[in-house]
Structure formats: structure tokens, C-alpha cells
Design an enzyme around this catalytic site. Structure first.
Site, PDB file in Angstrom:
ATOM      1  N   PRO A  68       0.838  -1.207   0.000  1.00 45.28           N
ATOM      2  CA  PRO A  68       0.000   0.000   0.000  1.00 45.28           C
ATOM      3  C   PRO A  68       0.871   1.255   0.000  1.00 45.28           C
ATOM      4  O   PRO A  68       1.794   1.370   0.796  1.00 45.28           O
ATOM      5  CB  PRO A  68      -0.795  -0.103   1.303  1.00 45.28           C
ATOM      6  CG  PRO A  68      -0.381  -1.356   1.975  1.00 45.28           C
ATOM      7  CD  PRO A  68       0.750  -1.966   1.229  1.00 45.28           C
ATOM      8  N   GLU A  69       0.588   2.158  -0.925  1.00 45.19           N
ATOM      9  CA  GLU A  69       1.319   3.416  -1.015  1.00 45.19           C
ATOM     10  C   GLU A  69       0.375   4.539  -0.612  1.00 45.19           C
ATOM     11  O   GLU A  69      -0.724   4.271  -0.117  1.00 45.19           O
ATOM     12  CB  GLU A  69       1.895   3.565  -2.431  1.00 45.19           C
ATOM     13  CG  GLU A  69       2.772   2.342  -2.775  1.00 45.19           C
ATOM     14  CD  GLU A  69       3.392   2.356  -4.168  1.00 45.19           C
ATOM     15  OE1 GLU A  69       3.393   3.409  -4.826  1.00 45.19           O
ATOM     16  OE2 GLU A  69       3.875   1.294  -4.590  1.00 45.19           O
TER      17      GLU A  69
END
Ligand SMILES: [Zn+2]
Length: 267
Positions: free
Chosen positions: A2-3
Site C-alpha cells: 500500500p502506497e
């Protein structure tokens, strides 16, 4: 992993579902998750408190329980769910009949507990660099960071310099800006730097509007995938034709992560 857009999507859903809820119980099933605290301390300090707000700094989720804040980093494979899942790493049960579960196949996620007044002093957070969508993300700050021999792609992944971008969006932004990922950062002209600065913002904004990218593991709080994987132009496309020039997309390793780029149109 997840960014920024995925973590911000999660933050919004968590805020909508859980803000104002009172913690009834919590259980930690994965001791390696805990960085500076213990299950007992978390229980003593947080149970009975209301979740005042869910905030974010770069890829960290901040659960503000008033006097104390629990800080979660999902790392490579962590994701959160409000429905029961197999082998959770933690569960936080709220009085309002809602339970938050952490799923994490590779067990790399991390959890911290700090007094809320000291959140920004916690070592991983106090070392973070400028961040897109924040006032610190100005072109002058950005160009100042580029004055180094470090390869531009590595620099974009360096959280102490620019926080939150991550691998997928770094590849996409360099492709959109037509910049070769192995260029020394300081070799970028002012015009190229301006293009990259703008593309980072544009791509992250678009990904956020699509509620993130689900290439492998990422799911939203309700199990729903993001939509930005449908708009990726270069990431995860090794061997496929470039959408601009039809040359084959190449994959190389940089900072232990796969970089995808077009050797023909990224100069
Ligand atoms: Zn190309």
C-alpha cells in the site's frame, strides 16, 4: 505494498466507520508487530478510550485515542478489514459492535504506541521527508532534493526525502515524465524536474480518486479492490509493448524493488 493513495483510501474509510467508537477489547496475535509497546500496555492505555480521529502521515496510519495514538504501518502485505478474516495479526473490538482486523501474510507490519503529543517525534515519523498533498511539497523543496548523484528512482522511494510515493507510482511518474529511472537525480533539467514534480501529484491524485491500485494484495476496508490498476501504463508490464512507442517494457532491480520502464522513450 500500500502506497499513499491506498493508505489515504483506507484512512478515509476507517474515519467514516470508526471515528467516535469506544475500544472494548484488543488482542495481538503477532508479537513481532509491536515495536515499542506490549499487548498489555496497549490494553491498559487504550481500552475504554474513544477513537477521536484516524490520521495519516505518509504511509503510516495514526489512530488517535486522545491521550495516546497507535501508529500502524502496513509494509508489504498488511491490510485491514472490518469483517472476520482467517489468521488476523490483531483485532480491535469496539463497543459499537465493530471489530477491526489486521491481515498480513508476510508479517512485516509494525505497530507503535505513543503519547499523542509526541507523534511527530517518533523515529520513523520524524525522519520522513516532504510529502505530496502537504504544504511541504513545493517545487523549490523538490528541486533541492534532486541535488545528488542518487538515481532518481531510488530517490523517489527514499522516505527520508519524499514520503509516501512507493514503487508503483514512482515507475508511473517517471514514465509519464519520460525520464530514465537510473538517471542521477542532479542530471535532471529544471524542465524535467518540473514535469516529474507535476506528474507525481497528478498520478497520486488520480490513483486516490480511483481508491488505489490492486495489483496483488491491496484491498479496501470492505474487501473491495481499487481501480487504478486499469490505468497503469508501465508498472508490471515487462515484455509488453510501450503504450507510447511500442518498444518492449523492461524490468530492472533498484533498491530491491522491480523498476519498469521503456528504454526507448524514457531518456
Ligand atoms: Zn516507449
Amino acid at each position: 505494498m500500500p502506497e499513499l493513495p491506498e493508505v489515504e483510501t483506507l484512512r478515509r474509510a476507517l474515519a467514516r466507520e470508526l471515528e467516535g467508537c469506544r475500544l472494548k477489547a484488543l488482542k495481538i496475535y503477532e508479537p513481532r508487530l509491536l515495536q515499542n509497546t506490549s499487548e498489555q500496555e496497549l490494553q491498559q492505555v487504550l481500552i475504554g478510550s474513544r477513537l477521536r480521529a484516524v490520521k495519516r502521515r505518509a504511509k503510516f496510519l495514526l489512530f488517535d485515542f486522545g491521550r495516546h495514538t497507535a501508529i500502524l504501518h502496513l509494509r508489504m502485505t498488511g491490510w485491514l478489514a472490518l469483517h472476520p478474516i482467517a489468521n488476523p495479526r490483531f483485532c480491535f473490538e469496539f463497543v459499537e459492535n465493530k471489530t477491526l482486523y489486521l491481515h498480513d501474510t508476510r508479517r512485516l507490519a509494525t505497530l507503535y504506541l505513543v503519547p499523542s503529543t509526541r507523534v511527530n517525534k517518533l523515529p520513523p515519523l520524524c525522519k520522513l521527508g516532504i510529502e505530496p498533498f502537504q504544504p511541504s511539497y513545493t517545487f523549490e523543496n523538490f528541486i533541492a532534493l534532486l541535488q545528488t548523484d542518487q538515481e532518481i528512482k531510488r530517490l523517489l522511494l527514499d522516505q527520508r526525502k519524499i514520503a509516501g510515493i512507493g514503487n508503483i507510482y514512482a515507475c508511473e511518474a517517471l514514465f509519464a515524465s519520460k525520464i530514465h529511472p537510473q538517471r542521477p537525480a542532479k542530471s535532471l533539467s529544471r524542465l524535467e524536474a518540473r514535469r516529474l514534480f507535476t506528474q507525481i501529484d497528478k498520478i497520486l491524485m488520480r490513483a486516490l480518486a480511483e481508491q488505489g491500485t490492486s495489483v496483488r494484495t491491496y484491498r479496501g476496508l470492505m474487501g473491495e479492490p481499487g481501480g487504478f490498476q486499469n490505468f497503469l501504463k508501465v508498472y508490471d508490464r515487462a515484455g509488453k509493448p510501450c503504450v507510447r512507442c511500442r518498444a518492449k517494457i523492461v524490468r530492472i532491480m533498484q533498491s530491491g524493488r522491480g523498476t519498469y520502464f521503456c528504454p526507448h522513450c524514457q531518456k
